[in-house]
Structures are given as C-alpha cells and as structure tokens.
Write a protein that holds these residues in place. Structure first.
Motif, PDB file in Angstrom:
ATOM      1  N   MET B   1      16.589 -30.368 -53.124  1.00 31.43           N
ATOM      2  CA  MET B   1      16.059 -29.068 -52.689  1.00 31.43           C
ATOM      3  C   MET B   1      16.860 -28.543 -51.518  1.00 31.43           C
ATOM      4  O   MET B   1      17.013 -29.204 -50.500  1.00 31.43           O
ATOM      5  CB  MET B   1      14.595 -29.276 -52.267  1.00 31.43           C
ATOM      6  N   LEU B   3      17.288 -25.480 -48.742  1.00 31.05           N
ATOM      7  CA  LEU B   3      16.430 -24.471 -48.125  1.00 31.05           C
ATOM      8  C   LEU B   3      17.257 -23.350 -47.530  1.00 31.05           C
ATOM      9  O   LEU B   3      18.278 -23.584 -46.907  1.00 31.05           O
ATOM     10  CB  LEU B   3      15.607 -25.116 -46.996  1.00 31.05           C
ATOM     11  N   PHE B   8      13.391 -22.675 -44.232  1.00 28.99           N
ATOM     12  CA  PHE B   8      13.631 -23.797 -43.344  1.00 28.99           C
ATOM     13  C   PHE B   8      12.777 -23.659 -42.082  1.00 28.99           C
ATOM     14  O   PHE B   8      12.114 -24.587 -41.656  1.00 28.99           O
ATOM     15  CB  PHE B   8      15.119 -23.839 -42.983  1.00 28.99           C
ATOM     16  N   LEU B  28       8.209 -37.790 -31.331  1.00 28.95           N
ATOM     17  CA  LEU B  28       9.368 -38.111 -32.134  1.00 28.95           C
ATOM     18  C   LEU B  28       9.798 -37.010 -33.081  1.00 28.95           C
ATOM     19  O   LEU B  28      10.919 -36.969 -33.538  1.00 28.95           O
ATOM     20  CB  LEU B  28       9.082 -39.366 -32.955  1.00 28.95           C
ATOM     21  N   PRO B  30      11.160 -33.692 -34.675  1.00 27.36           N
ATOM     22  CA  PRO B  30      12.301 -32.911 -34.194  1.00 27.36           C
ATOM     23  C   PRO B  30      11.848 -31.631 -33.510  1.00 27.36           C
ATOM     24  O   PRO B  30      10.727 -31.175 -33.678  1.00 27.36           O
ATOM     25  CB  PRO B  30      13.069 -32.603 -35.475  1.00 27.36           C
TER      26      PRO B  30
ATOM     27  N   TYR C  48      15.269 -45.155 -32.142  1.00 27.73           N
ATOM     28  CA  TYR C  48      14.478 -43.971 -32.483  1.00 27.73           C
ATOM     29  C   TYR C  48      14.324 -43.043 -31.281  1.00 27.73           C
ATOM     30  O   TYR C  48      13.879 -41.920 -31.434  1.00 27.73           O
ATOM     31  CB  TYR C  48      13.115 -44.388 -33.049  1.00 27.73           C
ATOM     32  N   GLU C  93      10.513 -34.295 -50.736  1.00 30.31           N
ATOM     33  CA  GLU C  93      11.620 -33.373 -50.493  1.00 30.31           C
ATOM     34  C   GLU C  93      11.521 -32.689 -49.136  1.00 30.31           C
ATOM     35  O   GLU C  93      12.458 -32.058 -48.668  1.00 30.31           O
ATOM     36  CB  GLU C  93      11.693 -32.322 -51.602  1.00 30.31           C
ATOM     37  N   LYS C  94      10.349 -32.786 -48.504  1.00 28.26           N
ATOM     38  CA  LYS C  94      10.190 -32.137 -47.207  1.00 28.26           C
ATOM     39  C   LYS C  94      10.329 -33.124 -46.037  1.00 28.26           C
ATOM     40  O   LYS C  94      10.145 -32.763 -44.892  1.00 28.26           O
ATOM     41  CB  LYS C  94       8.835 -31.440 -47.130  1.00 28.26           C
ATOM     42  N   LEU C  97      15.212 -32.562 -44.172  1.00 26.93           N
ATOM     43  CA  LEU C  97      15.601 -31.188 -44.499  1.00 26.93           C
ATOM     44  C   LEU C  97      17.102 -31.020 -44.295  1.00 26.93           C
ATOM     45  O   LEU C  97      17.699 -31.681 -43.446  1.00 26.93           O
ATOM     46  CB  LEU C  97      14.857 -30.203 -43.601  1.00 26.93           C
ATOM     47  N   HIS C  98      17.645 -30.119 -45.079  1.00 28.51           N
ATOM     48  CA  HIS C  98      19.071 -29.833 -44.943  1.00 28.51           C
ATOM     49  C   HIS C  98      19.196 -28.334 -44.738  1.00 28.51           C
ATOM     50  O   HIS C  98      18.994 -27.555 -45.640  1.00 28.51           O
ATOM     51  CB  HIS C  98      19.809 -30.290 -46.214  1.00 28.51           C
ATOM     52  N   ASP C  99      19.507 -27.945 -43.506  1.00 28.05           N
ATOM     53  CA  ASP C  99      19.551 -26.519 -43.177  1.00 28.05           C
ATOM     54  C   ASP C  99      20.810 -25.880 -43.770  1.00 28.05           C
ATOM     55  O   ASP C  99      21.926 -26.318 -43.491  1.00 28.05           O
ATOM     56  CB  ASP C  99      19.528 -26.352 -41.660  1.00 28.05           C
ATOM     57  N   ILE C 106      17.907 -32.716 -40.891  1.00 27.81           N
ATOM     58  CA  ILE C 106      16.789 -32.855 -39.957  1.00 27.81           C
ATOM     59  C   ILE C 106      15.752 -33.820 -40.523  1.00 27.81           C
ATOM     60  O   ILE C 106      15.291 -33.657 -41.650  1.00 27.81           O
ATOM     61  CB  ILE C 106      16.096 -31.485 -39.745  1.00 27.81           C
ATOM     62  N   PHE C 107      15.400 -34.804 -39.724  1.00 24.33           N
ATOM     63  CA  PHE C 107      14.321 -35.724 -40.100  1.00 24.33           C
ATOM     64  C   PHE C 107      13.014 -35.162 -39.537  1.00 24.33           C
ATOM     65  O   PHE C 107      12.892 -34.957 -38.342  1.00 24.33           O
ATOM     66  CB  PHE C 107      14.564 -37.121 -39.509  1.00 24.33           C
ATOM     67  N   THR C 108      12.035 -34.917 -40.394  1.00 25.43           N
ATOM     68  CA  THR C 108      10.740 -34.425 -39.918  1.00 25.43           C
ATOM     69  C   THR C 108       9.775 -35.594 -39.761  1.00 25.43           C
ATOM     70  O   THR C 108      10.102 -36.731 -40.117  1.00 25.43           O
ATOM     71  CB  THR C 108      10.121 -33.424 -40.910  1.00 25.43           C
ATOM     72  N   GLU C 109       8.567 -35.271 -39.299  1.00 22.84           N
ATOM     73  CA  GLU C 109       7.600 -36.358 -39.098  1.00 22.84           C
ATOM     74  C   GLU C 109       7.150 -36.955 -40.435  1.00 22.84           C
ATOM     75  O   GLU C 109       6.598 -38.042 -40.486  1.00 22.84           O
ATOM     76  CB  GLU C 109       6.409 -35.884 -38.281  1.00 22.84           C
ATOM     77  N   MET C 136       7.954 -43.209 -38.068  1.00 17.13           N
ATOM     78  CA  MET C 136       8.848 -42.052 -38.222  1.00 17.13           C
ATOM     79  C   MET C 136      10.299 -42.475 -38.043  1.00 17.13           C
ATOM     80  O   MET C 136      10.601 -43.379 -37.273  1.00 17.13           O
ATOM     81  CB  MET C 136       8.500 -40.976 -37.203  1.00 17.13           C
ATOM     82  N   SER C 138      14.190 -41.292 -37.094  1.00 15.71           N
ATOM     83  CA  SER C 138      14.766 -40.243 -36.257  1.00 15.71           C
ATOM     84  C   SER C 138      16.259 -40.426 -36.070  1.00 15.71           C
ATOM     85  O   SER C 138      16.809 -41.495 -36.338  1.00 15.71           O
ATOM     86  CB  SER C 138      14.079 -40.218 -34.894  1.00 15.71           C
ATOM     87  N   ASP C 141      19.574 -34.220 -34.221  1.00 14.16           N
ATOM     88  CA  ASP C 141      19.154 -33.052 -35.005  1.00 14.16           C
ATOM     89  C   ASP C 141      20.106 -31.867 -34.817  1.00 14.16           C
ATOM     90  O   ASP C 141      19.762 -30.732 -35.109  1.00 14.16           O
ATOM     91  CB  ASP C 141      17.720 -32.654 -34.639  1.00 14.16           C
ATOM     92  N   ILE C 144      19.340 -28.242 -33.278  1.00 14.57           N
ATOM     93  CA  ILE C 144      19.188 -27.099 -34.171  1.00 14.57           C
ATOM     94  C   ILE C 144      18.528 -25.903 -33.468  1.00 14.57           C
ATOM     95  O   ILE C 144      18.882 -24.756 -33.714  1.00 14.57           O
ATOM     96  CB  ILE C 144      18.399 -27.528 -35.436  1.00 14.57           C
TER      97      ILE C 144
END
Lengths: 798, 191, 243
Positions: B1, B3, B8, B28, B30, C48, C93-94, C97-99, C106-109, C136, C138, C141, C144
């Motif tokens: 996927m 974005l 995003f 933690l 981002p 982390y 998939e969330k 993320l790939h901006d 980006i690694f989210t929670e 999590m 990390s 990032d 960003i």
C-alpha cells in the motif's frame, strides 16, 4: 585569537598543537574542513590520536610537555633553510634590534639569574639604545648581537636528532611537518596555529606560545588572513571575563592592578605608560592615563580622580595573588570568606585534594551555580567528616544562559548579545541580579552602621548598574563599559555633550571628563546603538573574500577583526596576499578590515601595541627569558635532556607543604599522564554531568593507554583500574587503544596515559572523581597557570 | 500500500503525539502527528549564544507560548555566520541544561558542622552573606601594609569566577569585589 | 527519482555527535543508562530510544600504529523499496508507512502487533529496535515533521562539517557522485554505499565493512543476486509462511 573562527578557512596550512579542536571546539572544524577542501594541509601534533587527528593530513605523536623542543627545531629549520619572509622580518619584527652585551645564555640559563630568589634581573636582556633612546638596529641582520643572529645561535642546539630524542616523535614526521609548515614563509601563503590548554598548562606555558609566535613572525604569518596565533578559548565568555579582568593582576582593559609603591594616580600612570622617542612608533599604550582615568570614573563617576584612585585596593610589590597561591594561603588559614561564583575549584584546580582541604579552613563560602558540585558539597565529600567542618556554605542557584540577557565575547573577540528566552526557573536568579541585590545589602550595612574604610563602597556608582525598578540592567552596564562623556567635551572641533556615549576609545580623556569601564569595549554601545546585537551579514567585496562579517555583532578593538593587520601589507599598503587581502590602501584610504590605526602606509610601524612598534622575536619582558628554552615538566620521566644541564624551568612556581607530592624520574610513577576534555562534557562537568543525554554518551571517567602498557600491566580493555601518584588515586575505566603509543625518549621507552577532567564524586554515582586529584600545584612563572598537562603516575589493576 | 501525502497525514494523525515539552517524558510513537503543525510553530523564538566553548555559536531557543514559559526546543541559528545552524553534542543538548530536574531551584544553606543542606529564602541568605562579608571585611581590612604603604585592601576575602558570566556581570562583579578591597580575585582564565 | 535523500559524507565526519544528541533533542527521547565499555561509542548500539548512533572504529596498520579512526553516524536508510514495510504489510498495512512525497519510512505505534524478529530480519542494515515494555518497534523517522515543514532533519541541521546532507534525491545523488570523485584522490578506496536502493547514501573513505558489519547490504549477496532476488531471499521465511 589574533584572527577569528571563520578566518581559519583562509589558511594554507593549519597546525593544531596543544589542542584537540575537533572535540573541544567542534564548530571550528566547519572552517578547518573548508580550508582543507581548498587545499590546505591540516597537521595535528598530540600525544594521542584524537577525533582531530582522524581528519588531519598529518598526525605526529609527541610526548606531553616537549613542545619547545619541537618548535625550537622548527625555528632552526626555517633559519637554516632561509625560509623566513625576509622583508617582513626586517620591517615588522625586532630581528634587527641590537641586544646589549650583558645578554648571555649558558647551560640552559640566561644571564641575570639569581639562584637564591630564582628570578632574573631583566636589565641584562635590554636592547642597546641610540642617543635618542631608541634600539639600535641592523637591517642587514648581520650584527653579531642583533636579535636575528642571537636567535640563530640560541636554536643551533635544536637539531632534528635531539628533537626526536626528547619528543619521541619519529624523525620523518618531524621533517615532514617542518617542510610543509615552513613553506608558508612565501609572501602570499599563510599558516595558522590553533592551540589551547595543551600549551598553556605547563611550567613553560608562556614560552610554548612565544616559540610559536617567533615561528609566525619569521614566516610573516601574523596580521594576515588565515594566519595569526590563535588561542582557542574554552568557555563562552572566558575572553570577556579576561578582558574585564576578574584576575588579581589586572583591571578591565588589561590595565595593571595598582601597587603599594604607587601612592598616587600620577605614580601609577608613570609606571605603566611607555615612552618611545621614535615618531614612527604609535606606541599605543602611551594613552594609558586616558584609559585608567576613564576606568576609575566608571567605578566612581562622581568622585575626584585622585581620591578614587586611593579607593582601589593595592597589591604589595611582588605579591602573587593567583589561583594556586589563593588556595595555598587558604589552606594556611588566611581567608575567612570565599566566593566560588560559577566555578568548581574542588575539581577544576590542580591538586584537588589540596583544594578541598583548603575549603575546610574557611569560615564561610558562597557558591553560585546551576547544579550541585564538588566545591559546594566538599564537606560531605570523600574523606571528609561533616561534623568537623565548620565552613558555613551558601548555595545560590543561578539562571542558565538562555534565561538571561547580556553579552558574551567569543574567542575571536566578537562581543555577541543574547536574549532571555524565558524567566529563570523557579527561584533561580541571573548572576547580575544576585550581584546587585547582594551589593545593595552590603552598601546598606555600611551606610547605616559604618565600618572599615566605607568610602569605596558608598561611592561606587551602583546606580549605573540598575534600572528605575532598582533591578540589574545589562544595557545600562554595557553603556557604562562603553563609556560616556561626563562633561561637554570638544574634540577636533566637535562638541560632545555630557551624557553622550563615547564613540570610540580615541575620544577618551585623562582628566576625568570621560568614563569607560573598559577602553577596549569603547565603541561597543554608542549613540548608534548596541553594536553587539547587530545581525547584518552585509560586507564589501573585499570583506566577503575572507569572511570578515564586520556588521555582525561587534569585535574589540574598534571592530577590527584581524589584529596586527598592518603587517599584512607592504610599506606601500599593498597586500602580501592579494588573493585574500585583509586591508589595502586604495590611494586615499584603507579598505577591507579596520586597519591597526588609520595612518598612511608606512607612516607608522605595524605592531602598534608594542613600545617600539615591532613584533617581538626577542621578548625581554618575560619572566623566564627572552627566547623560549627547553625544560622538562616538573614531573618528568628523564633525568637529563639533550639541550642543557638545566632540567626544569628554574623559575617554576612551586609550593612547599606535605600535600604537593612532587615525584619525578621515579620507578614508582614511570608513566606520563595528561588531562583533557571530550566533546560531550565541559570543564569539571558541572553543567554536563547532570544532563542525561551527555552522560549517556560519555558516562564515566576513563584512562586511555596503549596496548603494550596494558599488556605489561595485565589490563584489559573496559576494566576498572587505578591511576595514582603521591597526590591521590582515581578509579577509571581502561580504554586500551592504539591511538596512544609508547615513545622512545632518550633511548628508553616511555608510556603515556590520559584522563578527562570532567568527572567528580557528586554525580553520577560510579562516574569517577576529578582528574585534578593527580595534577601538581606547580605553575608557569609568567602566568602561574598550573602544569596539568604533563605529570607522572602509575596505573595498575585493582 | 502506497500512501499519498493527504492520506499519509490523516493516518499519522491517528498516531499519538509526542509530549510537546517537559523534559524526559516521551512516547515511542513517531512525531508525525505534528507533521503539519510543528510544535515550534506556536513557540516564541529568541536568539542566544551557546554557553560552552568560545566558538560563540548562535542558537535559536523556542519557548512555549502556553504560559508555562518552558523551553521546548533549542537548535543552531542558521543565520549565524560562524555556526550556520550547526551545533556539537553539547550545544545540541542545551534544551536539557535548561529543562533539567537536577537543577538547584532554591537557595541552600549548610550550617557549620551540619550534614545536610536546608532550603532558605533569598532574603535570608543575602542578608546573612552581606553580614558575613561585612564582619570579615571590617576585621581584616588594612589601610597600610607592613612597610607603611597605603594599600586599602581586604585580606580575609577571596573570589574565584566566572567565565560563565556575561560581560556586564563580570564587570560589575569585579567592581563590587574591588570596592570591597579584594585583590584575591581570580577565575577560570588562570587555570 | 523522486523524494528526499540523505547524503552522509564520512570523510567529513568528526564524530562530534551533534547529530546523535540533536536526534534525541528533537524527538525528546530519554537517555539510556550506559557505562564505559572501553570505547567512546556510547550507547553501544541503536535502541528503541536511540535512532541515531555514531559508531567508532579504529584501523591499525601492520606495525600496530593507528592509521585511521572511522566514524559512522548510523541511522535507518529509508530504503527506496523498504523490505521492513513489505514484511509488515503481510500483517498490517498501517503499521509501517511509506510516505510518497519524501520516501520516509515511518514506524507507527501499530508496530507493536508485528512480529519483531521478522521485521528486524527483513532489514539488511539491522536497524529496527523494539521497546521491551510496549512491543513497539522504532527507528529514525527522517524528522518527517520537520521535513514536511521545510526544515532539515535535526541531525543534518546540526552537522558542523557538511558530513550530513539532505535534499531532493537527484541532487543528493549528484552531490554524492561529485564528492566521491573529489575524495578519490585522498581515499582511493572511497565508495558510495547502496546508492540505488537507499535514501541514506554514505560515502565511505575505507571499505564499508571496516566501519560496521551492516554498513552496506551484503556485497557478496549483491554480486550474486539482483535486488529483487535479494529481497525474496531476505523474506523467504515469510514467503514460506504465506504459502
């Protein structure tokens, strides 16, 4: 610094010696790397391969404390190979001056030495004068007693073999460095020196720098872009605090502290105002009475000059009230009250155990700081019994820099204004507020109760420090430091009204009609505004070429960015390096930097601060000799060196008590040790050890040692070991690294180790204690700076 | 996927925010939650000069406008001709010098023989210090030395410090000390 | 090629560690409890709460004399085709993320629900780290938030010597190639690391393996396999699982 940080980019050859600039002045490397990318050679000479060495084109190892051997050899190399810049040497240095017949040098000692007092009679070193009282000169440099010939003679002994023998530096490295550095004697080339405490903290500290100054004068590297003699000062305002003379021997603007033998202002001025009969010598210090009068009036604006002169405290003639002496006297009970204001001597001063014991002899102590530290809490430190320590301690918490407004002066003499980003946290106060509130209370006591000689307190122009709310006012004080006309004064047909800010020190008066807290800063806050707060990057084409930025902040003196710049041009005002001119005469005026005096080219000698107007290859004013001479550190690994029979500087400052623990050439302590800093901490660590991010990066005291020594001692990398000598003992983590290596010195192997001086027992737990526990309280005879960069220790497993 | 920027941002806003300020608290997740609105956007900006070595690097200090007056970010001033926005490890950590729970925040007093610090008010401290200064000065002030020369100095007091003070502070500090008659005045420049 | 890229010129790095601290400062990451382990490199490894770490390696010649001290400011490479994301997408998939605009990974929670070992193993550079408490994952990032607001990443902004550079990808690649040509005179072994595959391009003055074992994706493997094959190889356990 004679030059400034950005100017490093203009250099053709950068020598970093007695400094670890990449670690301790990291942003200097922005400009060092720019020079390198334009083709400059970067040389690092240091006992230890550091982050500076990692970027150097040439790294050469040297045993701590042997710099004069190396530099003396460089002087000889320049002279032997005729690589000096002759026109510069003749026109701008005292190489042609004739020295009187009494000057002699034998067995490592100059003439005039009195072994009883361990002092020189400097009259033995004087120049021979003509009938007008000016030094006789031989511009051909052939006279046997001219400085140039004496220099040659003096350094004849400094052969490459001897230099290698004593420094432990490989011969091929020595030659490589000499060759490259000396190649900048060409008129359009420049080389610079970046040094720091690695040169000053020795019993020959001043002569280390003198030796380099001689090199720079021979090569014509002073006054030019990318040249100079650059002391990398280590604290944000240590330049400013020195300029304002928080030092026993000088008053703001490098005026002398009055002596008991100078009962009147006239006596005082007479003593310190040099007289020169040569009309071509600007002899700038002939203005001394204007600056002393203006300083006194800044202290005591409404008082009579002569009366106020009496109020200034006087030193006894010959009295030394320097740092080491203060603590020695403190140990003996001389002082009852003590201020440790923004400083941590219990970790920062050489021989810390002595310093800590001295503190216990005080009745009371005031500590002003941001964090707890070894000085404030000395009474509960290692080996202390709080119940037996009577010292009353007052800890006043002060603001951090971003919480206050005022100016600081950087190493390049730029006075920069900064602003308060917020109010001080909780109950902290800016130092200025503390000083004003405290002084107000002291004054009140004297006003209401009287006391010993209250006049100097009651008459101090305190109202000039505070605003209408009676609070500390940095703008008002900055104006006072700049100075005001106190009466209507007419100068060159223009009248300046009383109360007007003085535009520059050329307008200061000796009769009390002007005040200026510090003549060097006159011009920093004028009717045009606060010059230190300027943020314009506008520059002329010439200025932009060398990155002068004359409209950014302000620089002393008179916004001159490169000192001695009249020596960057020939007698007609043409730049020696046309591709990077500092100043040039365009036929009617000077363009570029503010010149060292506006006179036409050739009208005055270049070195305007010197009495005779010449750069001093021969320096007859130093306590320990007019030429730098090689001596071993007071604690050293060898009993003889190849230059003379005189092992140590005969004038070194030493103390005699049972806490000195001086041991030299002993099998018990065979390892040379030096102290230093890392990027991630600062000074004794008071401001950085309490910061988690910085502590994370450098968490503990360490001792760096070479792998051969480690093997010999059975020490493994990362293990806790003991470093010790007669003065004390430290536990430190061993970093076993090839970045150190054993030296071959006088035929024997000498190991060197190093420890940072950022740590202390207060915090963090298990972080280690102060490196200065091991350093000796011995000092340089000119400055009394302690020899903390070369001393002897042993290292062992626990 | 993959974005797009809009998606995003929408997604990332769902991720929880990092603490805007307040020292060592952290999260933690981002920081993208603030991607379109930086914390420093609503801060007051002041210029300063680094308090460590004497290179004199320019700083930009961001202070919260929320009334707390807390510093939320410190970084190099990109306009400054010397550092051009750069800072070393120490300079980059200045935020933590100011926002630091280890700071001494109240005047502390240690009585003779005591094993402890105790908190005192500024007034109490300064009154007592002023009194102590006067006592020692009055007791140890000499008008003349042993040779009978006029010296007007206080023998029993000494001071060290400080290169950490501003120029204006240094000047008035030396003025105060010299008015008291001290000659034993020293600081970091000597060691 | 679009998006942003770092160019890290190691010939200019002095290991002042401004970047290491500036990263912590901007992200307000806490300090780790460290000890001196016989090295100046600290923390010893990424974690982390440490996204950026300056590694330090000494190079010694055959006489035992120090020849070089190599500094390697390590961070996530923000791969052009991030294998960590490919691995994660099989679960959520969330989570990673790939901006599109920047190329930032980006690694989210939501990474806390991912199998950490698989994500870590997917990374050719050994970057992802897990919070043992929350689970999590990390890493860097790309700042960003700063980048999207026109600022440089904190580590780049703070770098004194021009070691850290950041900008549009084509410009950075151009700069990297220009610098490589320049430094070849001084450092004949100089090489750019994984230019086509990553958004953090290092210019090494010595063989990359002298800096750190994960400085570049395995050279040996690269010679044998195409990028696609390499990734397939990296993901083989995952691929098997899916089958």
């Amino acid at each position: 610094m004679t030059n400034h940080w950005i100017d490093l980019k203009n250099s053709d050859c950068i020598l970093i010696m007695g400094s670890n600039a990449a670690e301790n002045h990291p942003i200097s490397f922005k400009w060092v790397m720019r020079a390198k990318e334009k083709g400059a050679t970067l040389i690092h000479i240091d006992p230890r391969f550091t982050r500076t060495s990692a970027k150097a084109d040439i790294y050469a190892p040297i045993r701590s404390g042997t710099d004069i051997a190396f530099l003396g050899g460089l002087i000889k190399y320049i002279l032997d190979n005729k690589l000096y810049f002759k026109e510069y040497v003749v026109n701008y240095t005292n190489a042609s001056f004739i020295v009187n017949r009494k000057f002699k040098f034998k067995d490592g000692v100059f003439s005039g030495f009195d072994p009883k007092t361990r002092k020189y009679d400097k009259s033995y070193w004087k120049f021979e004068l003509d009938k007008n009282g000016n030094p006789k000169k031989d511009p051909t440099l052939r006279h046997s007693r001219c400085v140039f010939q004496l220099l040659k003679k003096h350094y004849r002994r400094y052969t490459i073999d001897r230099v290698a023998e004593v420094t432990g530096m490989p011969k091929e490295d020595i030659l490589k460095v000499y060759k490259i550095y000396a190649s900048t004697g060409k008129p359009d080339k420049s080389a610079t020196i970046m040094y720091a405490m690695g040169w000053t903290q020795h019993t020959v500290g001043v002569q280390n720098i003198r030796a380099m100054a001689i090199v720079q004068l021979l090569l014509g590297n002073i006054g030019v872009a990318g040249g100079g003699v650059n002391a990398l000062r280590g604290e944000s305002n240590v330049q400013g605090s020195t300029d304002h003379c928080l030092l026993y021997h000088i008053l703001p603007g490098y005026l002398k502290t009055p002596k008991a033998s100078q009962p009147t202002l006239a006596d005082y001025n007479k003593k310190y105002t040099p007289i020169c009969h040569d009309p071509k010598s600007a002899n700038w210090w002939h203005n001394y009475p204007k600056y002393s009068a203006s300083f006194i009036k800044a202290m005591y604006m409404d008082a009579d000059l002569e009366e106020a002169y009496h109020w200034l405290p006087k030193l006894d003639d010959g009295q030394n009230a320097s740092f080491l002496v203060i603590f020695d006297e403190m140990l003996k009970g001389k002082y009852k009250g003590f201020f440790s204001w923004g400083q941590n001597p219990a970790a920062g001063l050489a021989n810390s155990n002595k310093a800590r014991k001295a503190l216990s002899q005080l009745d009371w102590m005031v500590v002003v700081n941001i964090f707890d530290n070894e000085t404030a809490s000395f009474w509960k430190g290692p080996g202390m019994d709080p119940e037996k320590i009577k010292t009353e301690v007052f800890f006043l918490p002060c603001a951090v820099s971003v919480e206050k407004e005022g100016s600081v002066t950087n190493s390049g003499r730029w006075m920069q204004w900064r602003y308060a980003a917020r109010k001080p946290m909780v109950d902290c106060k800016p130092d200025g507020d503390i000083i004003c509130e405290l002084f107000e209370k002291i004054r009140h006591l004297y006003k209401t109760e009287g006391g010993a000689y209250p006049a100097p307190i009651l008459n101090l122009s305190f109202e000039q420090w505070i605003n209408e709310k009676k609070q500390y006012d940095p703008h008002k004080i900055a104006k006072l430091i700049n100075g005001y006309f106190l009466k209507d004064v007419t100068i060159k047909g223009k009248t300046y009204k009383a109360g007007t800010l003085v535009p520059s020190f050329a307008y200061l008066q000796a009769d009390g009609s002007t005040c200026s807290g510090n003549w060097l800063y006159c011009g920093s806050y004028t009717e045009k505004g606060n010059m230190a707060a300027r943020r314009s990057k506008a520059q002329t084409k010439e200025q932009a070429k060398i990155g002068l930025f004359p409209n950014w902040s302000w620089c002393w003196p008179v916004n001159r960015r490169i000192l001695y710049n009249r020596a960057s041009v020939d007698l007609k005002g043409r730049p020696y390096a046309p591709q990077k001119p500092v100043i040039q005469w365009d036929g009617s005026k000077w363009i570029g930097d503010v010149p060292d005096g506006g006179w036409k080219p050739g009208a005055k000698y270049a070195f305007i601060m010197r009495k005779y107007g010449y750069g001093q290859i021969y320096g007859p004013g130093r306590a320990d000799g007019p030429f730098p001479e090689y001596y071993e550190p007071l604690e050293c690994p060898i009993k003889h060196h190849p230059f003379s029979k005189q092992l140590h500087n005969p004038l070194s400052i030493i103390f005699k008590d049972d806490m000195e623990g001086l041991v030299s050439c002993s099998a018990k302590y065979p390892i040379v040790c030096s102290t230093y800093r890392v990027t991630e901490h600062w000074q004794t660590g008071v401001m950085t050890r309490w910061q988690p991010w910085l502590l994370e990066a450098e968490p503990q005291l360490f001792v760096e040692m070479d792998p051969i020594l480690a093997k010999k001692k059975g020490i493994k990398n990362g293990e806790l070991v003991i470093v010790e000598n007669e003065r004390g003992q430290l536990k430190a983590v061993a970093i076993v690294t090839s970045r150190l290596r054993p030296f071959k010195v006088m035929g024997k192997t000498v190991h060197e180790v190093g420890i940072p001086w950022h740590y202390g027992w207060v915090y963090p737990k298990n972080g280690g204690d102060a490196a200065n526990i091991l350093t000796p309280s011995v000092g340089d005879p000119n400055t009394s700076i302690p020899e903390t960069k070369a001393f002897m220790v042993n290292v062992r497993k626990i | 996927m993959k974005l797009g920027r809009r998606e995003f941002l929408k997604l990332s806003t769902a991720a929880s925010a990092v603490a805007a300020f307040g020292g060592l608290s952290f999260d933690l997740s981002p920081t993208i939650a603030k991607a379109n609105q930086l914390q420093i956007d609503w801060a007051k900006e002041s210029t300063s000069v680094c308090c460590y070595c004497a290179v004199g690097c320019g700083l930009i200090v961001h202070t919260a406008k929320d009334g707390s007056g807390r510093i939320i970010n410190v970084e190099g001033d990109p306009d400054h001709p010397i550092n051009e926005g750069a800072l070393c490890a120490k300079g980059a950590a200045i935020y933590q010098l100011a926002e630091n729970k280890n700071r001494i925040l109240k005047p502390l007093y240690r009585a003779p023989g005591s094993k402890h610090w105790e908190e005192k008010s500024w007034d109490w401290m300064l009154d007592r210090i002023a009194r102590k200064i006067k006592e020692v000065r009055d007791e140890t002030f000499i008008r003349y030395n042993s040779k009978g020369q006029e010296v007007n100095r206080c023998e029993g007091l000494a001071s060290v410090g400080s290169a950490a003070m501003d120029n204006e502070e240094c000047w008035i500090y030396q003025a105060m000390l010299r008015s008291l008659g001290l000659v034993a005045i020293e600081h970091q420049a000597r060691i | 090629m679009e998006g942003k890229t770092f160019f890290i010129d190691l010939t200019r790095c002095t290991a002042c560690r401004g970047c290491q601290i500036a990263c912590k400062q901007w992200h307000k990451l806490p300090a780790e409890k460290t000890y001196n382990w016989g090295s100046h490199q600290n923390p010893k490894d990424l974690s982390y709460i440490t996204y950026k770490l300056v590694r330090m390696e000494e190079v010694v010649d055959k006489n035992g004399h120090i020849k070089d001290w190599l500094f390697f400011p390590e961070q996530c490479r923000h791969c052009v085709e991030p294998p960590c994301k490919m691995a994660a997408d099989d679960y959520d998939e969330k989570a990673i993320l790939h901006d599109e605009a920047t190329g930032s990974v980006i690694f989210t929670e939501r990474t806390k629900k991912l199998p950490f070992d698989e994500i870590k193993d997917a990374c050719p550079y050994n970057i992802p780290r897990q919070d043992p408490k929350t689970g999590m994952i990390s890493k860097c990032d790309m700042c960003i938030d700063r980048v999207q607001n026109g600022l440089l990443p904190a580590c780049v902004q703070t770098c004194p010597t021009g070691a850290m550079n950041f900008g549009d990808r084509d410009e950075m690649i151009k700069l990297a190639k220009k610098r490589l040509a320049e430094v070849k005179k001084t450092y004949p072994k100089a090489i750019l690391g994984d230019v086509d595959d990553v958004r953090v391009i290092y210019l090494f003055q010595e063989e990359p393996e002298k800096y750190y074992q994960f400085a570049v994706a395995s050279l040996e493997q690269k010679n044998l396999l195409t990028r696609k094959e390499l990734l397939a190889n990296v993901f083989s356990p995952l691929a098997n699982l899916k089958l």
